[in-house]
Design an enzyme around this catalytic site. Structure first.
Site, PDB file in Angstrom:
ATOM      1  CD  GLU A  36      40.573  48.530  54.330  1.00  0.00           C
ATOM      2  OE1 GLU A  36      39.901  48.179  54.233  1.00  0.00           O
ATOM      3  OE2 GLU A  36      42.221  48.463  54.212  1.00  0.00           O
ATOM      4  CB  CYS A 192      37.291  48.653  37.924  1.00  0.00           C
ATOM      5  SG  CYS A 192      35.462  47.597  37.167  1.00  0.00           S
ATOM      6  CB  CYS A 199      38.593  47.724  29.416  1.00  0.00           C
ATOM      7  SG  CYS A 199      36.772  48.221  30.885  1.00  0.00           S
ATOM      8  CB  CYS A 202      41.428  45.379  32.799  1.00  0.00           C
ATOM      9  SG  CYS A 202      40.881  44.838  34.496  1.00  0.00           S
ATOM     10  CB  CYS A 208      35.069  42.228  32.061  1.00  0.00           C
ATOM     11  SG  CYS A 208      33.950  43.295  32.709  1.00  0.00           S
TER      12      CYS A 208
HETATM   13  S1  SF4 Z   1      37.441  44.953  31.989  1.00  0.00           S
HETATM   14 FE1  SF4 Z   1      36.415  44.739  33.107  1.00  0.00          FE
HETATM   15  S2  SF4 Z   1      36.955  45.013  35.420  1.00  0.00           S
HETATM   16 FE2  SF4 Z   1      38.585  45.457  33.679  1.00  0.00          FE
HETATM   17  S3  SF4 Z   1      38.329  47.451  33.870  1.00  0.00           S
HETATM   18 FE3  SF4 Z   1      36.773  46.734  32.390  1.00  0.00          FE
HETATM   19  S4  SF4 Z   1      34.667  46.412  33.493  1.00  0.00           S
HETATM   20 FE4  SF4 Z   1      36.785  46.759  34.941  1.00  0.00          FE
END
Ligand code: SF4
Length: 357
Positions: A36, A192, A199, A202, A208
């Site tokens: 970390e 992200c 996206c 995602c 989002c």
């Molecule tokens: S949908 Fe939103 S959280 Fe997902 S990658 Fe795109 S910007 Fe990031």
């Protein structure tokens, strides 16, 4: 909403998360802690070889506490932000002396150790001990600020508090907290990402805020730009008649604290006078090399290297081990800042660029 957030993220993590990073193979508090700290400001692929070398040399907190700081800094050379290494060394001593070598179990005790903030403490407790604690590193800040559309720079207390409250609300119970912590870091690091987030891949593509409004690049807001000042320094590469160069250890705190550098001067004139005073021998040759810039978070440093070859037997007062003659060809076990590493390499390969003027 929070249950749905963590469930979606965990389902994505099962299929697409990273499960075999070196620090995931055996998630002890010590290994999680070192990883970390190294991952702060540094990308995973850069950290992996540093982590592996560090763990090989210091496999546990006792070994780190007994180490020589020079060796710790040597293994950190190239990662930058050397205060991180010095703090790890100090914290290891505290864990051995005050906690009998066992990592503390509470967030407050963990955060009292040098260099461990709330997010790092949360990561150690959740990843290594499966305790429900949120994290908020750079990757998590990016995901949450986009997902919730949080305006403002996260360095502002109010914005940071809002991010922490979302981080807290989304973190699931103990039995899935380890995977969740790794998952949200992975999503920020692989999907992200700062530029061009993917996206479509995602798990939050339909929920989002930033995706729905097409404002992905507006979150998180950047730190307000500040003009940072320029400074200059002369690096004196003083070479003796054996081809060794003089290095001095810097004071333990401050810029490049504890690292080994060429003697520094504010001007060539001061340097020439000081060298004559300190060494009872003549300067055989003096060559100016091309200057270059090194940027710190709060200033730019213009470095002007000057190579001074001394003639005859070089005598120098012993300053209690704070100076050493080092051969540029030697694989020295000292910690050096990046500009010194480059200059030693160039001197060894005889590829130093001369000043045009
Ligand atoms: S949908 Fe939103 S959280 Fe997902 S990658 Fe795109 S910007 Fe990031």
């Amino acid at each position: 909403m929070s249950k749905e957030f963590s469930s979606r993220l965990l389902a994505w993590f099962d299929k697409h998360g990273r499960h075999d990073l070196p620090w995931q193979l055996e998630q002890t508090p010590y290994r999680v802690w070192i990883s970390e700290i190294m991952l702060q400001q540094t990308q995973v692929m850069t950290v992996i070889p540093y982590f592996e070398r560090f763990i090989k040399e210091f496999p546990n907190v006792e070994a780190l506490a007994k180490a020589n700081l020079d060796n710790v800094l040597h293994l950190w050379t190239g990662l930058g932000y050397y205060a991180r290494a010095r703090n790890c060394f100090k914290a290891a001593k505290t864990i051995v002396e005050d906690y009998k070598g066992q990592f503390p179990c509470t967030l407050d005790e963990m955060m009292a150790l040098p260099g461990i903030g709330r997010s790092t403490a949360g990561a150690i407790l959740s990843l290594a001990r499966e305790k429900r604690h949120p994290i908020l590193d750079g990757n998590v800040k990016r995901v949450l600020s986009r997902y919730h559309g949080i305006e403002g720079w996260s360095g502002k207390k109010q914005v940071e508090d809002e991010l922490w409250s979302y981080a807290e609300a989304h973190t699931p119970s103990d039995d899935s907290v380890r995977d969740y912590t790794q998952a949200i870091m992975d999503l920020g690091a692989t999907i992200c990402v700062r530029r061009n987030p993917d996206c479509q891949a995602c798990p939050f593509t339909t929920s989002c805020f930033a995706k729905k409004t097409g404002r992905q690049h507006e979150f998180p807001a950047s730190k307000p730009k500040k003009i940072i000042p320029d400074r200059e320094t002369v690096f004196a590469i003083i070479e003796n008649n054996k081809g060794e160069v003089l290095l001095q250890q810097r004071p333990p705190t401050g810029i490049w604290g504890g690292l080994w550098c060429f003697p520094e001067f504010s001007s060539n004139e001061l340097m020439a006078g000081e060298i004559k005073k300190q060494f009872a021998c003549k300067i055989k040759q003096q060559t100016k090399y091309k200057s270059f810039k090194h940027t710190f978070s709060h200033f730019h440093l213009k470095i002007k290297p000057v190579h001074i070859r001394l003639e005859g037997q070089v005598n120098r007062v012993n300053d209690e081990g704070l100076s050493q003659w080092v051969s540029p060809a030697e694989n020295s076990k000292l910690g050096f800042p990046a500009p010194v590493v480059s200059l030693l390499k160039e001197l060894n390969n005889k590829k130093v660029v001369l000043n045009e003027s």
